[in-house]
Design a protein around this motif. Structure first.
Motif, PDB file in Angstrom:
ATOM      1  N   THR A  44       4.956 -13.306  11.890  1.00  0.00           N
ATOM      2  CA  THR A  44       3.748 -13.241  11.078  1.00  0.00           C
ATOM      3  C   THR A  44       2.540 -13.681  11.898  1.00  0.00           C
ATOM      4  O   THR A  44       2.601 -14.670  12.627  1.00  0.00           O
ATOM      5  CB  THR A  44       3.866 -14.116   9.816  1.00  0.00           C
ATOM      6  OG1 THR A  44       2.617 -14.047   9.105  1.00  0.00           O
ATOM      7  CG2 THR A  44       4.161 -15.568  10.145  1.00  0.00           C
ATOM      8  N   SER A  46      -0.070 -14.977  10.727  1.00  0.00           N
ATOM      9  CA  SER A  46      -0.859 -15.943   9.959  1.00  0.00           C
ATOM     10  C   SER A  46      -1.099 -17.222  10.737  1.00  0.00           C
ATOM     11  O   SER A  46      -0.264 -17.669  11.529  1.00  0.00           O
ATOM     12  CB  SER A  46      -0.165 -16.281   8.631  1.00  0.00           C
ATOM     13  OG  SER A  46       0.917 -17.155   8.860  1.00  0.00           O
ATOM     14  N   GLU A  72       0.802  -4.610   0.717  1.00  0.00           N
ATOM     15  CA  GLU A  72      -0.527  -4.256   0.223  1.00  0.00           C
ATOM     16  C   GLU A  72      -1.385  -3.747   1.377  1.00  0.00           C
ATOM     17  O   GLU A  72      -1.396  -4.350   2.444  1.00  0.00           O
ATOM     18  CB  GLU A  72      -1.185  -5.488  -0.401  1.00  0.00           C
ATOM     19  CG  GLU A  72      -0.381  -6.083  -1.541  1.00  0.00           C
ATOM     20  CD  GLU A  72      -0.900  -7.440  -1.992  1.00  0.00           C
ATOM     21  OE1 GLU A  72      -1.926  -7.922  -1.481  1.00  0.00           O
ATOM     22  OE2 GLU A  72      -0.239  -8.038  -2.864  1.00  0.00           O
ATOM     23  N   VAL A  74      -4.758  -3.258   3.506  1.00  0.00           N
ATOM     24  CA  VAL A  74      -5.974  -4.039   3.727  1.00  0.00           C
ATOM     25  C   VAL A  74      -6.954  -3.103   4.427  1.00  0.00           C
ATOM     26  O   VAL A  74      -6.826  -2.830   5.625  1.00  0.00           O
ATOM     27  CB  VAL A  74      -5.712  -5.299   4.585  1.00  0.00           C
ATOM     28  CG1 VAL A  74      -7.011  -6.055   4.819  1.00  0.00           C
ATOM     29  CG2 VAL A  74      -4.665  -6.191   3.941  1.00  0.00           C
ATOM     30  N   ALA A  78      -5.047  -2.521   8.273  1.00  0.00           N
ATOM     31  CA  ALA A  78      -3.948  -3.482   8.257  1.00  0.00           C
ATOM     32  C   ALA A  78      -3.125  -3.368   6.983  1.00  0.00           C
ATOM     33  O   ALA A  78      -3.514  -2.690   6.024  1.00  0.00           O
ATOM     34  CB  ALA A  78      -4.501  -4.909   8.369  1.00  0.00           C
ATOM     35  N   LYS A  80      -0.625  -6.119   4.378  1.00  0.00           N
ATOM     36  CA  LYS A  80      -0.279  -7.501   4.058  1.00  0.00           C
ATOM     37  C   LYS A  80       1.034  -7.490   3.288  1.00  0.00           C
ATOM     38  O   LYS A  80       1.064  -7.231   2.091  1.00  0.00           O
ATOM     39  CB  LYS A  80      -1.375  -8.160   3.236  1.00  0.00           C
ATOM     40  CG  LYS A  80      -1.082  -9.630   2.922  1.00  0.00           C
ATOM     41  CD  LYS A  80      -2.226 -10.256   2.157  1.00  0.00           C
ATOM     42  CE  LYS A  80      -1.876 -10.271   0.691  1.00  0.00           C
ATOM     43  NZ  LYS A  80      -2.729 -11.084  -0.142  1.00  0.00           N
ATOM     44  N   GLU A  88       2.599 -14.867   2.187  1.00  0.00           N
ATOM     45  CA  GLU A  88       1.794 -13.662   1.986  1.00  0.00           C
ATOM     46  C   GLU A  88       0.448 -13.724   2.689  1.00  0.00           C
ATOM     47  O   GLU A  88      -0.469 -12.983   2.372  1.00  0.00           O
ATOM     48  CB  GLU A  88       1.584 -13.406   0.486  1.00  0.00           C
ATOM     49  CG  GLU A  88       0.898 -14.525  -0.256  1.00  0.00           C
ATOM     50  CD  GLU A  88       0.747 -14.232  -1.729  1.00  0.00           C
ATOM     51  OE1 GLU A  88      -0.399 -14.215  -2.210  1.00  0.00           O
ATOM     52  OE2 GLU A  88       1.767 -14.010  -2.403  1.00  0.00           O
ATOM     53  N   SER A  89       0.328 -14.592   3.680  1.00  0.00           N
ATOM     54  CA  SER A  89      -0.981 -14.739   4.324  1.00  0.00           C
ATOM     55  C   SER A  89      -1.094 -14.028   5.668  1.00  0.00           C
ATOM     56  O   SER A  89      -2.120 -14.135   6.333  1.00  0.00           O
ATOM     57  CB  SER A  89      -1.326 -16.225   4.495  1.00  0.00           C
ATOM     58  OG  SER A  89      -0.374 -16.859   5.325  1.00  0.00           O
ATOM     59  N   GLY A  90      -0.072 -13.278   6.077  1.00  0.00           N
ATOM     60  CA  GLY A  90      -0.153 -12.581   7.359  1.00  0.00           C
ATOM     61  C   GLY A  90      -0.737 -11.190   7.212  1.00  0.00           C
ATOM     62  O   GLY A  90      -0.236 -10.374   6.444  1.00  0.00           O
ATOM     63  N   LEU A  91      -1.813 -10.925   7.933  1.00  0.00           N
ATOM     64  CA  LEU A  91      -2.401  -9.584   7.965  1.00  0.00           C
ATOM     65  C   LEU A  91      -1.967  -8.909   9.262  1.00  0.00           C
ATOM     66  O   LEU A  91      -2.293  -9.368  10.353  1.00  0.00           O
ATOM     67  CB  LEU A  91      -3.929  -9.635   7.913  1.00  0.00           C
ATOM     68  CG  LEU A  91      -4.562 -10.159   6.639  1.00  0.00           C
ATOM     69  CD1 LEU A  91      -6.079 -10.086   6.738  1.00  0.00           C
ATOM     70  CD2 LEU A  91      -4.068  -9.404   5.421  1.00  0.00           C
ATOM     71  N   TYR A  92      -1.225  -7.831   9.127  1.00  0.00           N
ATOM     72  CA  TYR A  92      -0.710  -7.097  10.277  1.00  0.00           C
ATOM     73  C   TYR A  92      -1.626  -5.901  10.532  1.00  0.00           C
ATOM     74  O   TYR A  92      -1.499  -4.859   9.891  1.00  0.00           O
ATOM     75  CB  TYR A  92       0.706  -6.607  10.001  1.00  0.00           C
ATOM     76  CG  TYR A  92       1.722  -7.719   9.804  1.00  0.00           C
ATOM     77  CD1 TYR A  92       2.643  -8.008  10.798  1.00  0.00           C
ATOM     78  CD2 TYR A  92       1.771  -8.455   8.626  1.00  0.00           C
ATOM     79  CE1 TYR A  92       3.585  -9.018  10.622  1.00  0.00           C
ATOM     80  CE2 TYR A  92       2.696  -9.457   8.449  1.00  0.00           C
ATOM     81  CZ  TYR A  92       3.606  -9.732   9.450  1.00  0.00           C
ATOM     82  OH  TYR A  92       4.532 -10.731   9.272  1.00  0.00           O
ATOM     83  N   SER A  93      -2.552  -6.077  11.469  1.00  0.00           N
ATOM     84  CA  SER A  93      -3.443  -4.973  11.822  1.00  0.00           C
ATOM     85  C   SER A  93      -2.635  -3.901  12.536  1.00  0.00           C
ATOM     86  O   SER A  93      -1.509  -4.138  12.972  1.00  0.00           O
ATOM     87  CB  SER A  93      -4.557  -5.473  12.751  1.00  0.00           C
ATOM     88  OG  SER A  93      -4.003  -5.830  14.010  1.00  0.00           O
TER      89      SER A  93
END
Length: 143
Positions: A44, A46, A72, A74, A78, A80, A88-93
């Motif tokens: 992750t 995050s 979800e 983004v 990205a 999420k 649930e705080s990791g944003l995968y660009s």
């Protein structure tokens, strides 16, 4: 901004395979990859897991059975994932996803080596309070 490197291929398809716990990714350059849910959770991006600088990382342990509840979008850059352990705080660009895909085997081996060196476990049952003698690093990376 992360995820907007013009040289990074963009995913054109992201499929969740819940039974096998695999995310299948197809990129616009016709490359296809499979990443396990555990792999995505362990890596992750995050700040909670990576910290805010070198040496601040928290080893993610006990994630073998983690599931992805939902993913979800983004914006246009990205995704999420929401994991079954509440993370649930990791944003995968797109940049991060493609890097994880392209380096999957080396990253996974480095993770396994670090886990072994620190006495951690991929098995969630070994990281529960009721375990007889939990490995020393099982207190970290719970979420």
């Amino acid at each position: 901004m992360a995820g907007l490197n013009p040289g990074t291929p963009i995913p054109v398809e992201i499929k969740l395979h819940n039974k096998s716990r695999i995310v299948e990714l197809a990129f616009e350059n016709d490359e296809r990859y499979e990443l396990t849910y555990e792999f995505l959770r362990v890596f992750t991006p995050s700040a909670e897991a990576r910290g805010h600088g070198a040496g601040q990382e928290t080893l993610q342990v006990g994630k073998r059975d983690v599931e992805i509840v939902t993913i979800e979008p983004v914006g246009n850059y990205a995704i999420k994932p929401v994991f079954s352990d509440g993370h649930e705080s990791g944003l995968y660009s797109w940049d991060i996803l493609y890097t994880l895909c392209a380096n999957r085997d080396a990253l996974w081996q480095a993770y396994l080596d670090k886990l072994k060196a620190e006495g951690g476990s991929r098995d969630p049952s070994e990281c529960r309070p009721e375990a007889t003698k939990p490995p020393p690093s099982c207190g970290s990376g719970k979420r």
